[in-house]
Design an enzyme around this catalytic site. Sequence first.
Site, PDB file in Angstrom:
ATOM      1  N   LYS A   1      57.909   6.778 -16.513  1.00 33.70           N
ATOM      2  CA  LYS A   1      57.590   8.051 -16.072  1.00 33.70           C
ATOM      3  C   LYS A   1      56.186   8.039 -15.826  1.00 33.70           C
ATOM      4  CE  LYS A   1      58.629  12.903 -15.713  1.00 33.70           C
ATOM      5  NZ  LYS A   1      59.621  14.061 -15.872  1.00 33.70           N
TER       6      LYS A   1
ATOM      7  N   GLU B   1      56.815   7.733 -20.970  1.00 38.51           N
ATOM      8  CA  GLU B   1      55.828   8.514 -19.945  1.00 38.51           C
ATOM      9  C   GLU B   1      54.321   8.815 -20.135  1.00 38.51           C
ATOM     10  OE1 GLU B   1      55.940  12.964 -18.000  1.00 38.51           O
ATOM     11  OE2 GLU B   1      56.999  12.675 -19.680  1.00 38.51           O
TER      12      GLU B   1
END
EC number: 4.1.2.13
Length: 294
Positions: free
Chosen positions: A213, A176
């Site tokens: 993400k 992420e």
Amino acid sequence: MNQSQFEKIKNGKGFIAALDQSGGSTPKALAAYGISEDAYSNESEMFDLVHKMRTRIITSPAFDSNYILGAILFEQTMNSKIEDMYTADYLAEKKGIVPFLKVDKGLDQEANGVQLMKPNPGLGDLLKRANERHIFGTKMRSVIKEANIEGIKAVVDQQFEIGKQIIAAGLVPIIEPEVDIHSQDKEKCEDFLKTELLNHLNQLKDNENVMLKITIPTKANLYKELIDHPKVVRVVALSGGYSADEANAKLKENQGLIASFSRALSQDLNNDQTEEEFNTTLQKAVQSIYEASI
């Protein structure tokens, strides 16, 4: 790795619920839920309250595997129980929802326009416990604020280096690298980030798979190439401070990108709601995020 969980995450219809606010963001999450700081006097009371909140969400009939593929947990939640079962087991067995664990230790000071993850010497031990608790995958967050190539490269290098340690432990990492939605150079950051991510993805071995993400990109479908990449199990989007309506609207413009929202999921929930009000409110949020994801 559990193959049926892998299939569900790769091909299932729905989104991933982020229930992983940690120490720093917990008071904020509780306040938004209607529990003020004078309701608890120490960290353990605070975590008890937040576990009650998460238990209420997870046990709600609205928290349904027809809409929700997976849920990201905080370490404390993984070690806690719901109805006498460890949270991940409850999710997997009672709900048919795939459990993930947030594994980073928070963000370092900003340098080169980015915040790397803090050093995490206990990661090996945490991954071992994650396996014992039947966790499927992990999540770790860095933040990009400026279009600084050196900084962005450092973020992606660090993410993949730790990602490989997670893969070696038999788990699927969610990488992420969040681009700050308030960045002056958001679009440029995203172009640099995409290039770096592709470089690393192209170097992964056959048995190495990751999830990504990311912040919903300014330019719709910018990340299509990442979504279609053979080494990527799934690409999910964070709400990044956008309101639920805004996040859903932006998500809809991006084909194949699904949600992994935290605030947008729980923003209208309140401690004082009756069970019926709570479930109806959650159902509405789940439905709208699901529709934006498919």
